[in-house]
Design an enzyme around this catalytic site. Structure first.
Site, PDB file in Angstrom:
ATOM      1  N   THR A   1      -9.053   0.423  -9.944  1.00 47.33           N
ATOM      2  CA  THR A   1      -8.543  -0.769  -9.269  1.00 47.33           C
ATOM      3  C   THR A   1      -8.668  -1.966 -10.208  1.00 47.33           C
ATOM      4  OG1 THR A   1      -9.262   0.169  -7.151  1.00 47.33           O
ATOM      5  CG2 THR A   1      -8.623  -2.139  -7.137  1.00 47.33           C
TER       6      THR A   1
ATOM      7  N   SER B   1      -7.806   0.740   3.180  1.00 45.91           N
ATOM      8  CA  SER B   1      -8.195   0.283   1.850  1.00 45.91           C
ATOM      9  C   SER B   1      -9.369  -0.671   1.950  1.00 45.91           C
ATOM     10  CB  SER B   1      -7.017  -0.440   1.177  1.00 45.91           C
ATOM     11  OG  SER B   1      -7.408  -1.040  -0.040  1.00 45.91           O
ATOM     12  N   SER B   2     -10.097  -0.814   0.841  1.00 43.75           N
ATOM     13  CA  SER B   2     -11.146  -1.832   0.751  1.00 43.75           C
ATOM     14  C   SER B   2     -10.699  -3.046  -0.056  1.00 43.75           C
ATOM     15  CB  SER B   2     -12.400  -1.236   0.096  1.00 43.75           C
ATOM     16  OG  SER B   2     -12.961  -0.220   0.896  1.00 43.75           O
TER      17      SER B   2
ATOM     18  N   ARG C   1       0.846  -1.189   0.000  1.00 43.27           N
ATOM     19  CA  ARG C   1       0.000   0.000   0.000  1.00 43.27           C
ATOM     20  C   ARG C   1       0.885   1.244   0.000  1.00 43.27           C
ATOM     21  NH1 ARG C   1      -4.842   2.035  -1.488  1.00 43.27           N
ATOM     22  NH2 ARG C   1      -6.156   2.805   0.207  1.00 43.27           N
TER      23      ARG C   1
ATOM     24  N   GLY D   1     -13.650  -1.987  -7.184  1.00 42.44           N
ATOM     25  CA  GLY D   1     -14.980  -1.493  -6.859  1.00 42.44           C
ATOM     26  C   GLY D   1     -15.052  -0.544  -5.690  1.00 42.44           C
ATOM     27  N   GLY D   2     -13.924   0.036  -5.247  1.00 40.91           N
ATOM     28  CA  GLY D   2     -13.992   0.966  -4.121  1.00 40.91           C
ATOM     29  C   GLY D   2     -14.540   0.272  -2.887  1.00 40.91           C
TER      30      GLY D   2
ATOM     31  N   ASN E   1      -6.375   4.282  -7.233  1.00 43.81           N
ATOM     32  CA  ASN E   1      -7.559   4.867  -6.614  1.00 43.81           C
ATOM     33  C   ASN E   1      -8.580   5.281  -7.679  1.00 43.81           C
ATOM     34  OD1 ASN E   1      -9.138   5.408  -4.360  1.00 43.81           O
ATOM     35  ND2 ASN E   1      -8.446   7.512  -4.207  1.00 43.81           N
TER      36      ASN E   1
ATOM     37  N   THR F   1      -4.141  -0.771  -7.374  1.00 44.67           N
ATOM     38  CA  THR F   1      -4.952   0.397  -7.704  1.00 44.67           C
ATOM     39  C   THR F   1      -4.115   1.661  -7.770  1.00 44.67           C
ATOM     40  OG1 THR F   1      -6.970   1.589  -7.076  1.00 44.67           O
ATOM     41  CG2 THR F   1      -5.501   0.926  -5.288  1.00 44.67           C
TER      42      THR F   1
ATOM     43  N   ASP G   1      -8.004   8.402   0.463  1.00 41.13           N
ATOM     44  CA  ASP G   1      -8.480   7.283   1.277  1.00 41.13           C
ATOM     45  C   ASP G   1      -8.193   7.478   2.761  1.00 41.13           C
ATOM     46  OD1 ASP G   1      -9.750   5.844  -0.632  1.00 41.13           O
ATOM     47  OD2 ASP G   1      -8.205   4.328  -0.879  1.00 41.13           O
TER      48      ASP G   1
END
Length: 584
Positions: A379, A450-451, A106, A470-471, A399, A397, A421
């Protein structure tokens, strides 16, 4: 033989809530691997990336080398979704040792990016600065992940695994509709910056579908990474060009924090669900914690005995509670204390379950009244199983569409806009409508929440690898994919499942076209659920996007010795390849 499944047409299946769910079984503790898979399987969001993975495996690489090849190629051919200027998560399973590990690549916050920098003169949140240009970008992590994977887990030199991406950048590939559409949506931002104009307006006009898109600067950046490893990106010529480009636009990255970036290995989250062992992403992903809560809330119900609206109601309520906890508790575990054991425990899930009214929606606090923001193309995800039984779930990603829009001249590297984020202003929703507080506030070197939720499912009969973009919807799409596999669907059917989502705030259920029939929608609304349906499913013209996500999955059926791949039919350039002609 090789079988390729492309997402060429939407396959609308029965809504997941209508599917039967297999009976309860003991949790997946003590699961032992069976014989090796009968071949290899790779699924990704672009055919060139999938083929790069297959070719790397045929050249003697393992799943981890293939992960580098797929990820790097996606970084070239999907600039709308990911790239060297972004980051990602890699969930690995090493078959020889039986070990699972989560590789956290990340992005990290620059020291200068304090919350005050994202406020305007009146103290209001400056969304443009949070989403566009140099202040939107965290320090990239993806190049460091390639080096880490090659050095610790791969069987091939890094240069060999990066070769397909270098060719794709140098020789080009046909621009596709998603790229062109995304550029039009972000054109004003991207054309602010000279380095970005040089890449995307090289022919004197914006890309059109079918144009050959070449990125010679990006090819040279990848070549330096291949030749010099970590220093080939974070120091040396590339590092100098990155810093110069950021500084020219007013950013304040430093050479020390760029060269100081490090990948972190973490222990995955694991828990049992109805005979499966679920292995998934820990913080700074919020996905694994949310999955543990949602699935353990739902586990006691025999969903196949309930009518469709009740099945949807219970699933929505599990989503609502998991996203509420995401808002308040989750962040970078290296900076904040997270009550992880409590949040992922069965007892805690039982307490949450007890608060669910059997026939009435639980109102969310502090309703915003806004529909969930969309994310379809940002993503990307890939899934790999090799002939040894190694596996990788990778989600990466930049973003939003094309990240920050900024390419430092001479690099070809499109920088992320992951700073959005963070909870840059506590209680203020980000671009995806989710918000946070102190646990996810920025700090020097801190990783934003993050998701992204790369996930393994393991049972005595089957092993599945899945994930999606997909956020904030990533988490609920992976949830529905898990429920689909548990219901007995094959990989392609799981990739095509229609989807719905709730994230606590705003207090609204969004759904793809065809997810709920009229009767089910009426029952849910009677229970108190606010539905945000696509226009042709809603009489009053309310609506969200008719589709979202881009799920990529592979599955090894250990019971009958077969492999399957599923590539989301919503994406017309993705591919899943299963190949049994692999040297042993």
């Amino acid at each position: 033989m090789t079988r390729i499944r492309r997402g060429l047409a939407m396959v609308w299946l029965l809504a997941l809530c209508l599917l039967p769910v297999s009976g309860c079984a003991a949790d997946g503790a003590g699961i032992r691997p069976a014989d090796r898979p009968p071949g290899i399987a790779v699924a990704s969001a672009h055919t060139l990336a999938t083929q790069a993975g297959i070719d790397t495996l045929h050249a003697g690489g393992n799943a981890f080398d293939a992960a580098i090849a797929v990820s790097a190629t996606l970084s070239v051919v999907e600039p709308i979704s990911s790239g060297l200027g972004g980051g990602g998560f890699f969930l690995l399973h090493d078959a020889a040792s039986g070990r699972d590990v989560f590789v956290d690549a990340r992005e990290t916050a620059p020291a200068a990016a304090t919350p005050a920098r994202y406020l305007d003169a009146d103290g209001a949140f400056d969304r443009d600065r949070a989403e566009n240009g140099p202040w939107a970008a965290g320090i990239p992590g993806l190049p460091a992940a390639f080096v880490h994977l090659a050095e610790r887990y791969g069987a091939l030199p890094l240069a060999q695994s990066l070769a397909p991406a270098i060719r794709a950048a140098r020789d080009g590939f046909p621009a596709y509709e998603r790229m062109v559409r995304g550029y039009e949506r972000r054109r004003e931002v991207m054309e602010r910056y000279p380095g970005t104009r040089e890449v995307f307006l090289a022919s004197g006009r914006p890309l059109q579908v079918g144009d050959t898109f070449r990125q010679p600067d990006l090819a040279r950046t990848l070549e330096r990474l291949a030749a010099e490893g970590f220093d080939g990106f974070y120091r040396g010529e590339t590092g100098r060009l990155l810093l110069a480009g950021v500084h020219a636009e007013g950013g304040e990255w430093t050479a020390d924090e760029l060269a100081g970036y490090r990948v972190v290995e973490r222990e995955p989250i694991r828990f049992g669900y109805r005979g499966w062992e679920i292995v998934t992403a820990p913080p700074p992903s919020s996905g694994g914690v949310a999955l543990a809560q949602m699935l353990q809330i739902l586990a006691p119900w025999e969903l196949d005995t309930l009518e469709p609206a009740m099945r949807a109601h219970l699933t929505i309520e599990s989503m609502r509670r998991a996203f509420r906890d995401r808002t308040f508790y989750l962040g970078d575990p290296d900076f904040v204390e997270i009550p992880l054991r409590t949040l992922t425990s069965r007892d805690y899930a039982a307490g949450l379950r007890a608060t669910i009214h059997p026939s009435r929606a639980t109102p969310s606090d502090l309703l915003s009244g806004e529909p969930t923001p969309l994310e379809d193309e940002e993503t990307t995800h890939f899934s790999i199983i090799d002939e040894q039984g190694n596996r990788v779930a990778g989600t990466q990603t930049v973003n939003l569409l094309y990240g920050s829009g900024l390419i430092p001249p001479g690099t070809g590297v499109l920088l992320n806009n992951e700073m959005d984020d963070f909870a840059l202003k506590p209680g203020t929703p980000n671009a995806f409508g989710v918000m946070g507080f102190d646990a996810n506030a920025p700090a020097p070197g801190k990783r934003m929440l993050s998701s992204m939720t790369p996930t393994f499912m393991v049972s005595p009969e089957r092993v599945a690898v899945l994930g999606t973009p997909g956020g904030s919807r990533i988490i609920t799409m992976v949830l529905l994919g898990i429920l689909g596999y548990d219901a007995g669907l094959d990989a392609q059917a799981v990739a095509a499942l229609p989807r719905f989502h709730h994230q606590w705030m705003p207090d609204v259920v969004s759904a793809e076209r065809g997810m709920f029939d009229a009767g089910t929608a009426e029952r849910l609304e009677a229970m108190g659920h606010a539905l945000n349906l696509p226009p042709d499913d809603a009489a009053d013209g309310r609506g969200s996007s008719h589709v979202w996500g881009n799920l990529q999955t592979v599955m090894w059926n250990r019971a009958d010795g077969t492999l399957e791949g599923g590539s989301d039919p919503r994406n017309d350039v993705g591919a899943a390849v299963v190949d049994s002609n692999v040297p042993r």
